[in-house]
Design a protein around this motif. Structure first.
Motif, PDB file in Angstrom:
ATOM      1  N   PHE A   1      94.389  70.438  82.261  1.00 53.39           N
ATOM      2  CA  PHE A   1      92.963  70.439  81.929  1.00 53.39           C
ATOM      3  C   PHE A   1      92.459  69.019  81.703  1.00 53.39           C
ATOM      4  CE2 PHE A   1      89.490  70.299  78.888  1.00 53.39           C
ATOM      5  CZ  PHE A   1      88.574  71.135  79.487  1.00 53.39           C
ATOM      6  N   GLU A   2      93.223  68.217  80.961  1.00 55.75           N
ATOM      7  CA  GLU A   2      92.833  66.827  80.696  1.00 55.75           C
ATOM      8  C   GLU A   2      92.635  66.064  82.007  1.00 55.75           C
ATOM      9  OE1 GLU A   2      94.415  64.555  76.942  1.00 55.75           O
ATOM     10  OE2 GLU A   2      96.093  65.547  77.924  1.00 55.75           O
ATOM     11  N   ALA A   3      93.573  66.241  82.923  1.00 53.62           N
ATOM     12  CA  ALA A   3      93.501  65.526  84.200  1.00 53.62           C
ATOM     13  C   ALA A   3      92.263  65.947  84.990  1.00 53.62           C
ATOM     14  CB  ALA A   3      94.766  65.768  85.012  1.00 53.62           C
ATOM     15  N   LYS A   4      92.015  67.243  85.065  1.00 50.63           N
ATOM     16  CA  LYS A   4      90.847  67.741  85.801  1.00 50.63           C
ATOM     17  C   LYS A   4      89.550  67.251  85.172  1.00 50.63           C
ATOM     18  CE  LYS A   4      91.083  72.118  87.111  1.00 50.63           C
ATOM     19  NZ  LYS A   4      91.379  73.576  87.053  1.00 50.63           N
ATOM     20  N   LYS A   5      89.488  67.270  83.858  1.00 50.56           N
ATOM     21  CA  LYS A   5      88.289  66.815  83.148  1.00 50.56           C
ATOM     22  C   LYS A   5      88.077  65.319  83.368  1.00 50.56           C
ATOM     23  CE  LYS A   5      84.880  66.681  80.165  1.00 50.56           C
ATOM     24  NZ  LYS A   5      83.504  66.970  80.657  1.00 50.56           N
ATOM     25  N   ALA A   6      89.145  64.548  83.324  1.00 53.58           N
ATOM     26  CA  ALA A   6      89.042  63.102  83.535  1.00 53.58           C
ATOM     27  C   ALA A   6      88.488  62.788  84.920  1.00 53.58           C
ATOM     28  CB  ALA A   6      90.412  62.448  83.349  1.00 53.58           C
ATOM     29  N   VAL A   7      88.968  63.502  85.917  1.00 51.66           N
ATOM     30  CA  VAL A   7      88.477  63.292  87.281  1.00 51.66           C
ATOM     31  C   VAL A   7      87.008  63.690  87.385  1.00 51.66           C
ATOM     32  CG1 VAL A   7      88.723  64.028  89.686  1.00 51.66           C
ATOM     33  CG2 VAL A   7      90.761  63.499  88.326  1.00 51.66           C
ATOM     34  N   ALA A   8      86.646  64.808  86.759  1.00 46.74           N
ATOM     35  CA  ALA A   8      85.245  65.251  86.765  1.00 46.74           C
ATOM     36  C   ALA A   8      84.338  64.223  86.105  1.00 46.74           C
ATOM     37  CB  ALA A   8      85.118  66.601  86.061  1.00 46.74           C
ATOM     38  N   ASP A   9      84.874  63.520  85.111  1.00 41.83           N
ATOM     39  CA  ASP A   9      84.100  62.499  84.408  1.00 41.83           C
ATOM     40  C   ASP A   9      84.039  61.176  85.167  1.00 41.83           C
ATOM     41  OD1 ASP A   9      83.547  64.223  82.337  1.00 41.83           O
ATOM     42  OD2 ASP A   9      85.029  63.383  80.953  1.00 41.83           O
ATOM     43  N   GLY A  10      84.859  61.050  86.229  1.00 45.53           N
ATOM     44  CA  GLY A  10      84.779  59.862  87.059  1.00 45.53           C
ATOM     45  C   GLY A  10      86.027  59.004  87.145  1.00 45.53           C
ATOM     46  N   ALA A  11      87.128  59.440  86.560  1.00 45.11           N
ATOM     47  CA  ALA A  11      88.353  58.636  86.597  1.00 45.11           C
ATOM     48  C   ALA A  11      88.873  58.488  88.027  1.00 45.11           C
ATOM     49  CB  ALA A  11      89.430  59.259  85.720  1.00 45.11           C
ATOM     50  N   ASP A  12      89.314  57.280  88.339  1.00 46.53           N
ATOM     51  CA  ASP A  12      89.936  56.987  89.633  1.00 46.53           C
ATOM     52  C   ASP A  12      91.455  57.095  89.566  1.00 46.53           C
ATOM     53  OD1 ASP A  12      87.462  55.930  91.035  1.00 46.53           O
ATOM     54  OD2 ASP A  12      87.580  54.512  89.364  1.00 46.53           O
ATOM     55  N   GLU A  13      91.997  56.880  88.372  1.00 43.08           N
ATOM     56  CA  GLU A  13      93.442  56.845  88.185  1.00 43.08           C
ATOM     57  C   GLU A  13      93.819  57.584  86.907  1.00 43.08           C
ATOM     58  OE1 GLU A  13      94.434  52.662  90.468  1.00 43.08           O
ATOM     59  OE2 GLU A  13      94.799  52.750  88.304  1.00 43.08           O
ATOM     60  N   ILE A  14      94.987  58.246  86.959  1.00 41.33           N
ATOM     61  CA  ILE A  14      95.505  59.028  85.847  1.00 41.33           C
ATOM     62  C   ILE A  14      96.898  58.505  85.497  1.00 41.33           C
ATOM     63  CG2 ILE A  14      96.353  61.300  85.140  1.00 41.33           C
ATOM     64  CD1 ILE A  14      93.329  61.243  85.412  1.00 41.33           C
ATOM     65  N   ASP A  15      97.087  58.116  84.229  1.00 38.83           N
ATOM     66  CA  ASP A  15      98.411  57.735  83.736  1.00 38.83           C
ATOM     67  C   ASP A  15      98.892  58.843  82.802  1.00 38.83           C
ATOM     68  OD1 ASP A  15      97.720  55.409  85.060  1.00 38.83           O
ATOM     69  OD2 ASP A  15      98.245  54.062  83.410  1.00 38.83           O
ATOM     70  N   MET A  16      99.838  59.654  83.262  1.00 42.99           N
ATOM     71  CA  MET A  16     100.296  60.822  82.507  1.00 42.99           C
ATOM     72  C   MET A  16     101.646  60.554  81.859  1.00 42.99           C
ATOM     73  SD  MET A  16     102.018  63.509  85.163  1.00 42.99           S
ATOM     74  CE  MET A  16     103.102  63.995  83.820  1.00 42.99           C
ATOM     75  N   VAL A  17     101.805  61.058  80.642  1.00 49.15           N
ATOM     76  CA  VAL A  17     103.072  60.902  79.920  1.00 49.15           C
ATOM     77  C   VAL A  17     103.929  62.143  80.124  1.00 49.15           C
ATOM     78  CG1 VAL A  17     104.148  60.330  77.720  1.00 49.15           C
ATOM     79  CG2 VAL A  17     101.779  59.637  78.158  1.00 49.15           C
ATOM     80  N   ILE A  18     105.181  61.929  80.524  1.00 54.30           N
ATOM     81  CA  ILE A  18     106.096  63.062  80.667  1.00 54.30           C
ATOM     82  C   ILE A  18     106.491  63.594  79.291  1.00 54.30           C
ATOM     83  CG2 ILE A  18     107.026  62.269  82.873  1.00 54.30           C
ATOM     84  CD1 ILE A  18     109.572  61.421  81.261  1.00 54.30           C
TER      85      ILE A  18
END
Length: 218
Positions: A75-92
């Motif tokens: 959900f966080e990733a999808k929301k970030a992209v919807a808000d305009g993020a170009d890049e996602i740094d995810m923690v395992i």
């Protein structure tokens, strides 16, 4: 070498306010950094400020512990992209690595990647400070086999940041198949150049301006 284009100009402090974020973006435009890296709540603000520049908007997911449920990270990733993020740094999920639940680690990465458009750059933060060398190798191999773009060393919120040995180990595993982002504790020009020479393609730093100013005298 365009050193500025290696740098993700970073501000992830919990007490950063809107004025701090605006200053970060203005600095990134001035120095033409590759991106700003900020917490998800600031993505829209940065997107609006940076829309006419070449500076990308990078945000973090599952940050800083990586222990959120996978569906929350998705959900966080999808929301970030919807808000305009170009890049996602995810923690395992570090606990899963310690349990040797590598299939869970792999599946979580895949689920996040499948939830967002293919043109979004994804960096997988493996938090090298908390892993053994063998665990770094194993998780780097998992990222290598995924659709993610980068292995990223650290959040900058653990017991240490990136080390030169971390970069050597990751590079040994991924070769040229993926990119590397070194982050956490990189404070000066010499450290930055060492990381790049060992194979880092991106540098996450809160002291990007210091690094650039120091580079002028080299």
């Amino acid at each position: 070498m365009e050193l500025n284009r290696y740098i993700d100009h970073t501000l992830l402090k919990a007490d950063a306010n809107e004025a701090d974020i605006k200053t970060l973006c203005e600095e990134a435009i001035q120095y033409e950094f590759k991106s700003v890296c900020i917490n998800p709540t600031w993505v829209e603000v940065c997107t609006n400020i940076l829309k006419d520049s070449e500076v990308l908007v990078c945000t973090v997911i599952g940050f800083p512990l990586g222990a959120n449920h996978t569906d929350i990270k998705v959900f966080e990733a999808k929301k970030a992209v919807a808000d305009g993020a170009d890049e996602i740094d995810m923690v395992i999920n570090i606990g899963w690595v310690k349990n040797q639940w590598f299939d869970k680690v792999r599946r979580e990465i895949d689920l996040i990647l499948d939830a967002i458009p293919d043109n979004i750059i994804v960096k997988v933060i493996i938090e090298t400070a908390l892993l053994t060398e063998e665990e770094i190798r194993k998780v780097s191999q998992i990222v290598k086999e995924s659709k993610a773009d980068f292995v990223k060393t650290s959040t900058g919120f653990s017991t240490r940041g990136a080390s030169l040995n971390d970069i050597k180990i990751i590079k040994e595993i991924i070769g040229n198949s993926k990119l590397i982002k070194a982050s956490g504790g990189i404070r000066n020009f010499d450290e930055t150049i060492q990381m790049i020479r060992l194979g880092s393609d991106r540098i996450g730093a809160s002291r990007g301006i210091d690094i650039m100013e120091e580079s002028k005298n080299r």
